[in-house]
Design a protein around this motif. Structure first.
Motif, mmCIF file in Angstrom:
data_model
loop_
_atom_site.group_PDB
_atom_site.id
_atom_site.type_symbol
_atom_site.label_atom_id
_atom_site.label_comp_id
_atom_site.label_asym_id
_atom_site.label_seq_id
_atom_site.Cartn_x
_atom_site.Cartn_y
_atom_site.Cartn_z
ATOM 1 N N ALA B 256 0.832 -1.204 0.000
ATOM 2 C CA ALA B 256 0.000 0.000 0.000
ATOM 3 C C ALA B 256 0.869 1.257 0.000
ATOM 4 C CB ALA B 256 -0.917 -0.011 1.219
ATOM 5 N N PHE B 257 1.950 1.205 0.759
ATOM 6 C CA PHE B 257 2.825 2.376 0.898
ATOM 7 C C PHE B 257 3.476 2.732 -0.437
ATOM 8 C CE2 PHE B 257 6.395 4.848 2.621
ATOM 9 C CZ PHE B 257 5.728 5.580 3.569
ATOM 10 N N GLY B 258 3.818 1.708 -1.206
ATOM 11 C CA GLY B 258 4.532 1.957 -2.458
ATOM 12 C C GLY B 258 3.626 2.173 -3.653
ATOM 13 N N GLU B 259 2.322 1.945 -3.503
ATOM 14 C CA GLU B 259 1.437 2.066 -4.651
ATOM 15 C C GLU B 259 1.337 3.528 -5.093
ATOM 16 O OE1 GLU B 259 0.089 0.215 -6.818
ATOM 17 O OE2 GLU B 259 -0.824 1.983 -7.703
ATOM 18 N N ALA B 260 1.496 3.756 -6.388
ATOM 19 C CA ALA B 260 1.537 5.141 -6.851
ATOM 20 C C ALA B 260 0.333 5.514 -7.709
ATOM 21 C CB ALA B 260 2.821 5.379 -7.633
ATOM 22 N N LEU B 261 0.149 4.794 -8.785
ATOM 23 C CA LEU B 261 -0.763 5.242 -9.830
ATOM 24 C C LEU B 261 -2.224 5.276 -9.370
ATOM 25 C CD1 LEU B 261 -0.318 6.231 -12.583
ATOM 26 C CD2 LEU B 261 -0.713 3.947 -13.474
ATOM 27 N N ALA B 262 -2.678 4.165 -8.796
ATOM 28 C CA ALA B 262 -4.079 4.084 -8.387
ATOM 29 C C ALA B 262 -4.388 5.168 -7.362
ATOM 30 C CB ALA B 262 -4.379 2.702 -7.828
ATOM 31 N N VAL B 263 -3.447 5.369 -6.429
ATOM 32 C CA VAL B 263 -3.645 6.376 -5.396
ATOM 33 C C VAL B 263 -3.667 7.768 -6.018
ATOM 34 C CG1 VAL B 263 -2.612 7.427 -3.365
ATOM 35 C CG2 VAL B 263 -2.640 4.960 -3.590
ATOM 36 N N GLN B 264 -2.733 7.991 -6.922
ATOM 37 C CA GLN B 264 -2.627 9.311 -7.554
ATOM 38 C C GLN B 264 -3.928 9.723 -8.225
ATOM 39 O OE1 GLN B 264 0.484 9.641 -10.518
ATOM 40 N NE2 GLN B 264 -0.606 11.381 -11.373
ATOM 41 N N MET B 265 -4.600 8.741 -8.838
ATOM 42 C CA MET B 265 -5.818 9.080 -9.565
ATOM 43 C C MET B 265 -6.987 9.380 -8.638
ATOM 44 S SD MET B 265 -5.482 6.344 -12.644
ATOM 45 C CE MET B 265 -6.775 6.844 -13.764
ATOM 46 N N ALA B 266 -6.918 8.886 -7.399
ATOM 47 C CA ALA B 266 -8.104 8.978 -6.541
ATOM 48 C C ALA B 266 -7.937 9.916 -5.357
ATOM 49 C CB ALA B 266 -8.479 7.587 -6.035
ATOM 50 N N ILE B 267 -6.718 10.348 -5.083
ATOM 51 C CA ILE B 267 -6.519 11.083 -3.833
ATOM 52 C C ILE B 267 -6.569 12.592 -4.054
ATOM 53 C CG2 ILE B 267 -3.987 11.306 -3.845
ATOM 54 C CD1 ILE B 267 -4.215 10.211 -0.882
ATOM 55 N N GLY B 268 -6.583 13.018 -5.327
ATOM 56 C CA GLY B 268 -6.675 14.443 -5.608
ATOM 57 C C GLY B 268 -5.326 15.083 -5.799
ATOM 58 N N ASN B 269 -4.304 14.512 -5.172
ATOM 59 C CA ASN B 269 -2.947 14.985 -5.369
ATOM 60 C C ASN B 269 -2.779 16.481 -5.107
ATOM 61 O OD1 ASN B 269 -0.397 14.131 -5.779
ATOM 62 N ND2 ASN B 269 -0.407 14.453 -7.985
ATOM 63 N N ALA B 270 -3.240 16.914 -3.943
ATOM 64 C CA ALA B 270 -3.001 18.290 -3.502
ATOM 65 C C ALA B 270 -2.104 18.209 -2.278
ATOM 66 C CB ALA B 270 -4.303 18.982 -3.148
ATOM 67 N N VAL B 271 -0.962 18.892 -2.323
ATOM 68 C CA VAL B 271 -0.032 18.777 -1.205
ATOM 69 C C VAL B 271 -0.525 19.638 -0.049
ATOM 70 C CG1 VAL B 271 2.373 18.782 -0.525
ATOM 71 C CG2 VAL B 271 1.776 18.487 -2.898
ATOM 72 N N LEU B 272 -1.502 19.123 0.665
ATOM 73 C CA LEU B 272 -2.067 19.821 1.813
ATOM 74 C C LEU B 272 -2.106 18.842 2.973
ATOM 75 C CD1 LEU B 272 -5.182 21.297 -0.001
ATOM 76 C CD2 LEU B 272 -3.276 22.632 0.862
ATOM 77 N N MET B 273 -1.925 19.351 4.182
ATOM 78 C CA MET B 273 -2.102 18.487 5.335
ATOM 79 C C MET B 273 -3.576 18.063 5.357
ATOM 80 S SD MET B 273 -0.527 16.997 7.606
ATOM 81 C CE MET B 273 0.912 17.500 8.513
ATOM 82 N N PRO B 274 -3.851 16.753 5.329
ATOM 83 C CA PRO B 274 -5.252 16.337 5.247
ATOM 84 C C PRO B 274 -6.044 16.815 6.463
ATOM 85 C CG PRO B 274 -3.813 14.456 5.664
ATOM 86 C CD PRO B 274 -2.929 15.608 5.330
ATOM 87 N N ALA B 275 -7.173 17.522 6.204
ATOM 88 C CA ALA B 275 -7.983 18.030 7.297
ATOM 89 C C ALA B 275 -8.942 16.947 7.756
ATOM 90 C CB ALA B 275 -8.754 19.264 6.844
ATOM 91 N N ASN B 276 -9.433 16.154 6.793
ATOM 92 C CA ASN B 276 -10.288 15.028 7.132
ATOM 93 C C ASN B 276 -10.123 13.970 6.046
ATOM 94 O OD1 ASN B 276 -12.016 15.774 4.885
ATOM 95 N ND2 ASN B 276 -12.668 17.468 6.208
ATOM 96 N N LEU B 277 -10.915 12.927 6.111
ATOM 97 C CA LEU B 277 -10.704 11.806 5.194
ATOM 98 C C LEU B 277 -11.182 12.101 3.778
ATOM 99 C CD1 LEU B 277 -11.477 8.685 7.400
ATOM 100 C CD2 LEU B 277 -9.294 9.780 6.893
#
Lengths: 288, 330
Positions: B256-277
């Motif tokens: 999970a830690f090393g997964e890049a592509l799938a996460v990139q497409m779904a997480i929004g990719n904004a370098v912000l401290m996550p405020a919530n989930l």
């Protein structure tokens, strides 16, 4: 048996390096690396060129504008492609590189269909992307929060967009996506989103293309700079290109590629431009 | 013939004369005919042995060089941020302002580090109970066709490329999360849900191995003491397999830690401290993949990305170390 194996092994040891050396000694080999936006055009041009010049060997790779510029500066490849000026990139000595702009590509702001806005002024667009305007109501749309989808930091499209629209102001920290396709997909399905993509990707009914100051995003509006959001697609060589490379660049700039291939991909021929832009974004009329 | 060979010849002749090698019949062999040169040369088998050993050593040597080169290169590039560009390590690890092209005061990776750990831990937390359930079903309750079917389903899940998971996430999970939990739909929750499916088969198959490794005698003794099957599972099998299950979870976390592509497409990719989930965020890997091509080698933005890569490398070494530690303890 024993001897046989030995011979096979020796053959592999001898032949593989020979093969590699043989490849690199090939005079006609041109490696082109960089901008993924220019990749399909150069790839197709390379294939066509190969049919007419069987001895040519053109290898086209993506990797991004930054990769293209650093690889060509390092002398690792013959041509580095980029959608930003080399002069604007830190760590690149533009004086060492020779610039061949080969096409022009427009960039269009796009929004989700449901935002109720079809036209923005440059100031409004800047206000949205710097985070000053946070609701579509403030720019004449529906009461819907604005979700900014930016492109990846340092990407050519983003650099061009920010240079031309934000004029030095810092963009709001927001979601980032690095491909036109993903951006389009997200904007078409997520309410309230705004982003920008290059013209070739914008032929889609599920997104709202936004006109700028009343000017429609159209290839016809680019040559005279009526639509100001466009960038060059550059091919860079390190110093003077070798013979084979120069011939291929000449081919790309020639009639066949510029009149058939460039419009087919959705770009604009470099020869149609009536204005020129330098790396400082100064616009000059061509031929005056 | 050299002196050594003459000596050898003598030894052979003596041996034959005295019949000191009883299992070899020397009748009819003239000592003169014995080819000392051939006898003293390494046999075919010896040569095969040497060849085999040599080839193996060569392969190991090459892989060793490769590993050292990878670690060395990532280390060299990753550390350049701190030594050449003089970015403070603590600044890098504990601040959240990430905009390396603006200068060395803007190289803070904390938001990405937190997000990476958050999606990894959440995905593991979510997947582990399901994995244990599936594994129990496959080892304790069922056998034969159903198990084989489940097994092939798990293998299928492993084989699906991560870009497909990412695209499914973008098309199905993002809108669903947006409708149910609000926000834009992009964020840690969506990434976690995708990673849940991606790590499930990893954890499950290793947990199955864990249960299979529990000796039959333990189960039989438990049954002999009058325990029900569930009591046996809960008090004996799970307990005996605990360390191996932990290993399975850590392997899942590493994935999970090393997964890049799938996460990139779904997480929004904004370098912000996550405020919530459900607020957009970015992981170490998603930043790496989306930006590497846009930076120029040797500049601070490029070096900063290598530092993220170094961090990933160190983390995967830590995961490996944990696995070994747990393995030793059990």
């Amino acid at each position: 048996m024993r001897k046989n194996n030995l011979v096979k092994l020796l053959a592999v040891i001898v032949v593989v390096p020979l093969f590699l050396v043989g490849c690199s000694k090939n005079q006609e080999k041109i490696t082109i690396v960089g901008s993924s936006a220019l990749q399909p055009l150069i790839e197709q041009a390379g294939n066509d060129y190969h049919l007419a010049h069987m001895s040519s060997n053109i290898v086209v790779q993506g990797g991004g504008s930054g990769t293209g510029l650093s690889q060509v500066q390092a002398g690792a490849v013959e041509v580095g492609t980029s959608d930003v000026f080399a002069a604007t990139q830190k760590g690149i000595d533009a004086a060492e590189l020779k610039d061949y702009p080969v096409a022009v590509v427009g960039i269009v702001p796009i929004a989700n269909k449901g935002v109720g806005v079809k036209d923005l002024s440059t100031q409004q667009l800047a206000a949205i992307f710097t985070g000053k305007v946070k609701n579509w109501r403030q720019v004449g749309g529906k009461n819907l929060p604005i979700i900014v989808i930016n492109r990846s930091r340092g990407s050519g499209t983003r650099t061009t967009f920010e240079d031309l629209i934000l004029s030095g102001k810092e963009a709001v920290n927001s979601q980032e996506q690095d491909s036109n396709g993903t951006v389009k997909k997200i904007v078409s399905t997520t309410p309230g989103t705004i982003s920008y993509i290059s013209f070739p990707y914008a032929n889609d009914q599920n997104i709202q293309k936004l006109s700028l100051n009343g000017v429609r995003p159209d290839n016809q509006n680019i040559p005279a700079n009526k639509w100001p959001l466009w960038s060059y697609e550059h091919m860079y060589t390190k110093g003077k290109p070798n013979k084979a490379t120069a011939a291929f660049i000449k081919y790309v700039l020639g009639k066949k590629v510029q009149q058939d291939l460039v419009p087919k991909i959705g770009y604009l021929s470099i020869h149609e431009m009536k204005v020129a832009r330098d790396s400082q974004n100064n616009i000059t009329q061509i031929g005056k | 013939m050299g002196k050594k060979k003459q000596d050898l010849q003598k030894v052979v002749e003596k041996a034959i004369a005295q019949q000191k090698v009883p299992h070899v019949k020397f009748k009819g062999i003239d000592p003169q005919d014995i080819d000392i040169a051939r006898l003293t040369k390494p046999s075919k088998e010896t040569r095969q042995e040497r060849w085999g050993k040599g080839l193996t050593l060569l392969a190991i040597g090459l892989i060793g060089i490769l590993i050292v080169a990878i670690i060395g290169f990532v280390g060299l590039r990753g550390l350049a941020t701190f030594f050449a560009d003089r970015v403070n390590v603590f600044h890098f690890l504990f601040t959240t302002d990430w905009n390396p092209s603006a200068g060395k005061e803007h190289v803070g990776a904390a938001a990405m580090i937190v997000t990476s750990f958050a999606v990894t831990l959440l995905a593991a937390l979510l997947a582990t109970p399901f994995s244990i359930a599936v594994a129990l079903f496959m080892t304790e309750y069922e056998s034969g066709r159903k198990v084989r079917l489940l097994q092939s389903v798990m293998e299928l899940l492993v084989g699906i490329p991560s870009v497909v998971y990412g695209f499914l996430g973008l098309t199905v999970i993002v809108p669903a999360v947006r409708k149910i939990f609000g926000g834009t739909g992009f964020g840690i929750l969506t990434a976690t849900l995708i990673l849940f499916v991606m790590v499930l088969p990893t954890i499950t198959s290793l947990t199955v191995d864990a249960f299979k490794a529990v000796p039959k005698e333990l189960r039989k003794s438990s049954a002999a003491l009058g325990a029900t099957q569930w009591q046996t599972i809960f008090h004996v099998v799970l307990r005996a397999a605990r360390a191996r299950i932990m290993t399975a979870v850590i392997f899942g976390m590493a994935r999970a830690f090393g997964e890049a592509l799938a996460v990139q497409m779904a997480i929004g990719n904004a370098v912000l401290m996550p405020a919530n989930l459900v607020s957009p965020a970015a992981t170490l890997t998603s930043q790496l993949t989306s930006q590497m091509g846009n930076t120029v080698m040797g500049t601070l933005p490029n070096n900063a990305l290598w530092s993220l890569a170094l961090l990933l490398l160190v983390m995967s070494l830590v995961f490996n170390f944990l696995v070994h530690l747990i393995g030793k303890k059990s």
